[in-house]
Write a protein that holds these residues in place. Sequence first.
Motif, PDB file in Angstrom:
ATOM      1  N   TYR A 102      90.914 104.151  45.179  1.00 24.22           N
ATOM      2  CA  TYR A 102      91.628 102.967  44.891  1.00 24.22           C
ATOM      3  C   TYR A 102      90.789 101.981  46.291  1.00 24.22           C
TER       4      TYR A 102
ATOM      5  N   LYS B 262     102.228 102.342  44.410  1.00 25.09           N
ATOM      6  CA  LYS B 262     101.029 102.915  43.370  1.00 25.09           C
ATOM      7  C   LYS B 262     101.190 102.223  42.157  1.00 25.09           C
TER       8      LYS B 262
ATOM      9  N   LYS C 270      88.632 100.001  43.985  1.00 22.41           N
ATOM     10  CA  LYS C 270      89.349  99.035  43.005  1.00 22.41           C
ATOM     11  C   LYS C 270      89.561  97.761  44.132  1.00 22.41           C
TER      12      LYS C 270
ATOM     13  N   GLN D 238      96.696  98.338  46.575  1.00 24.51           N
ATOM     14  CA  GLN D 238      95.299  99.280  46.334  1.00 24.51           C
ATOM     15  C   GLN D 238      94.856  99.769  47.503  1.00 24.51           C
TER      16      GLN D 238
ATOM     17  N   ALA E 199      99.686  98.978  42.672  1.00 20.80           N
ATOM     18  CA  ALA E 199      98.089  99.126  42.686  1.00 20.80           C
ATOM     19  C   ALA E 199      97.551  99.366  41.427  1.00 20.80           C
ATOM     20  N   ASP E 200      98.217 100.235  40.457  1.00 20.28           N
ATOM     21  CA  ASP E 200      97.721 100.662  38.957  1.00 20.28           C
ATOM     22  C   ASP E 200      97.784  99.127  38.106  1.00 20.28           C
TER      23      ASP E 200
END
Length: 184
Positions: free
Chosen positions: A84, A50, A87, A61, A53-54
């Motif tokens: 996500y 995560k 994204k 993601q 991903a962020d």
Amino acid sequence: MTIKLFFIIINLIGFNFCYSLDQNSSPTSSEPTSIDLTSSKGIEVLADIKRQADEGDKEAQFYYALVNYNGQAGSKNLEEARIYFKKAADQGEPDSQLRYALMCDQGEGGEQDLVQARAYYKKVADQGLVEGEIYYASMCEQGEGGKQDLVQARAYYKKAADQGILEAQASYASMCYHSEGGEQ
């Protein structure tokens, strides 16, 4: 212990979830190890995914979205999955584009949005993925998510038909026979 994401594959829909540890940590094997995402180690791994991903990693993601979609870390979270997938889709990740389009098409994880679905199916189709070609052609043929466009429908059915997809071959043949989207 520092954990780096080297290799992740999710174990549903044809994927296995694997996570490789730093070479300085155990296990010493270079082979990825399977992780139960509900275990304490799995929770740590998922937090790292995560975080990545962020930070904008499109692969992280995608995998974080897939874990949420499938409920592999507990319960399903379709809203988080949709966020996500989008994204990663916006960074050109084709599997995420397809999954985001499907979620918009079916209203999973949010409101049904046929305009978004059609736009993302086209992105997938333009990368040569047959699923995108078929879904985009169908939406153009039916006028879903935008104006009916039989020329586009026929062109994208042909692309899928040329890849040996029987459904697309039948749709393309029917459009040709009925002079839809072009001459017979």
